[in-house]
Write a protein that holds these residues in place. Sequence first.
Motif, mmCIF file in Angstrom:
data_model
loop_
_atom_site.group_PDB
_atom_site.id
_atom_site.type_symbol
_atom_site.label_atom_id
_atom_site.label_comp_id
_atom_site.label_asym_id
_atom_site.label_seq_id
_atom_site.Cartn_x
_atom_site.Cartn_y
_atom_site.Cartn_z
ATOM 1 N N ARG A 15 0.857 -1.190 0.000
ATOM 2 C CA ARG A 15 0.000 0.000 0.000
ATOM 3 C C ARG A 15 0.891 1.237 0.000
ATOM 4 O O ARG A 15 1.877 1.292 0.727
ATOM 5 C CB ARG A 15 -0.914 -0.005 1.225
ATOM 6 N N THR A 51 0.543 5.602 0.071
ATOM 7 C CA THR A 51 -0.278 6.808 0.171
ATOM 8 C C THR A 51 0.624 8.029 0.100
ATOM 9 O O THR A 51 1.829 7.944 0.379
ATOM 10 C CB THR A 51 -1.079 6.839 1.480
ATOM 11 N N HIS A 82 0.996 12.464 0.783
ATOM 12 C CA HIS A 82 0.543 13.662 1.480
ATOM 13 C C HIS A 82 1.403 14.832 1.025
ATOM 14 O O HIS A 82 2.530 14.643 0.552
ATOM 15 C CB HIS A 82 0.678 13.513 2.997
#
Length: 241
Positions: free
Chosen positions: A220, A222, A224
């Motif tokens: 995974r 992600t 920001h």
Amino acid sequence: MTTLHIDHTVLSGYPEVVIALVVAEGVAGADSWPAAERALTALEASVADGSWAPSTEDDPPIAVWHAIYRRFGTNPRRVRPSVDALCRRLARTGQLPRVNGPVDAYNAVSVRHGLPAGAFDLDAVRGDLHLRLARDGDVFTPLGEPETTEQPRPGEVVYADDFSVLTRHWNHRDAERTKVTSNVENVLFLLEGVPGAVGQSTLDEAAQALTALVAPQAKRVTRHLLGAAHATAEVSVRARA
């Protein structure tokens, strides 16, 4: 929950800096990372045939970091920003280091896009992460020197967790405890940019390029974006208790 927070003293003193975070969970650090190797090889080949050259300290992407270093009292020609050191090495020797897949990936992106980059082993972080000014009592154990303890000069910009300083001179050098090894499972990658010098699009492209190198090797990923408008991001991973 673990967060990365930019302290108000850094926001007020260096409001131009924007940080792209790439959080990778379930990383296969010990595996071969062929895409990262290809990226490094392509950089070396382009320098060898003269079709491309890495940024120098006079080019805006690195010159802006020299100016930032001087603002917090560090001589950038003695203690060079990480991207400057890598670009100089490539220009001088025609080669870039091979460390392990995760490190090779962010080094390739750093040099190609002219941005400082780094990473922390998230499972070795204690508490929250802060980009802040060093203060009295801070300690730092340099990468590769586990028996050494340094005291950063108060006012120096550092990354730190709740236990100790994790980088010195902003992005110059990493700590031993949170180094990214081939056994890493969860990684926080950082790309640091000054949009006025390199353009926001460059930072976005770099974050996309790093994600493309990391995603095939992780369960995974992600992303920001931190800066003056948004100073805090949660960087915990699902597997953490």
